[in-house]
Scaffold this active site. Sequence first.
Site, mmCIF file in Angstrom:
data_model
loop_
_atom_site.group_PDB
_atom_site.id
_atom_site.type_symbol
_atom_site.label_atom_id
_atom_site.label_comp_id
_atom_site.label_asym_id
_atom_site.label_seq_id
_atom_site.Cartn_x
_atom_site.Cartn_y
_atom_site.Cartn_z
ATOM 1 N N CYS A 48 0.867 -1.171 0.000
ATOM 2 C CA CYS A 48 0.000 0.000 0.000
ATOM 3 C C CYS A 48 0.905 1.222 0.000
ATOM 4 O O CYS A 48 1.620 1.469 0.974
ATOM 5 C CB CYS A 48 -0.915 0.004 1.221
ATOM 6 S SG CYS A 48 -1.919 1.507 1.354
ATOM 7 N N GLU A 92 -4.217 1.403 -6.028
ATOM 8 C CA GLU A 92 -3.341 0.335 -6.486
ATOM 9 C C GLU A 92 -3.336 0.365 -8.012
ATOM 10 O O GLU A 92 -4.264 0.887 -8.631
ATOM 11 C CB GLU A 92 -3.788 -1.038 -5.983
ATOM 12 C CG GLU A 92 -3.494 -1.304 -4.516
ATOM 13 C CD GLU A 92 -2.012 -1.359 -4.181
ATOM 14 O OE1 GLU A 92 -1.171 -1.309 -5.120
ATOM 15 O OE2 GLU A 92 -1.683 -1.457 -3.000
#
Length: 226
Positions: A2, A105
């Site tokens: 992340c 993402e």
Amino acid sequence: MCGRYTITVTLDELLLRYDISYNYSARYSPKYNVAPGQLIMAVIHDGEKNKLGELRWGLIPEWAKDDKSAYQMLNARAETLADKPAFRKPLERKRCLIPADSFYEWKGTGKQKQPMRIMLRSQEVFSIAGLYDTWVSPEGNRISTCTVITTAANELVADIHDRMPVILTKESEALWLDRSIKDVAVLRPLLQPYPTDDMLAYPVSSRVGNVRNDDKSCIEQIALLL
């Protein structure tokens, strides 16, 4: 991993969400492209109440000789937290919440990567599970840093990336912040993939790949290019 997220609500909304009643005086503004190395908003519990403050994203353990580890500890894998010296003590006594309302993402491989914004279907603020620590530099400067805990991706995120941040339910936030709880066996069940049916994702501009871009256009939905 992340590596980018957003927190786009107002300060008043943030204080209300985490039941923080005092007048927070540090600078705050909505962020559409939070990146590693930046000062980020985090919530801790001081034993009496929740407190909002800033931590630098990229953990430096208190015992580190220098700050070079920061960019190697942006994330901490939930499965091995108790096994890693850098995370073992923070897991017992220095846990925090990192407020967010989405994370990014990239879908695809090579040059053909499409950034995706991933969020709760309700579009509410959620809490990413984090750990923090305070390091004192050789010059005597105190630097408080943090890391984002990640877990295996749920079905939605798995189509984009194999990992996702640990998103805590509202019911589990107080347990995560409770300093009296040091038993890893009690904490481990909290570190699960968030339910797929409660999340959504959509494509956004490649502008989010540049940390200098931090405005509302980063979260605007575009046509899927892949």
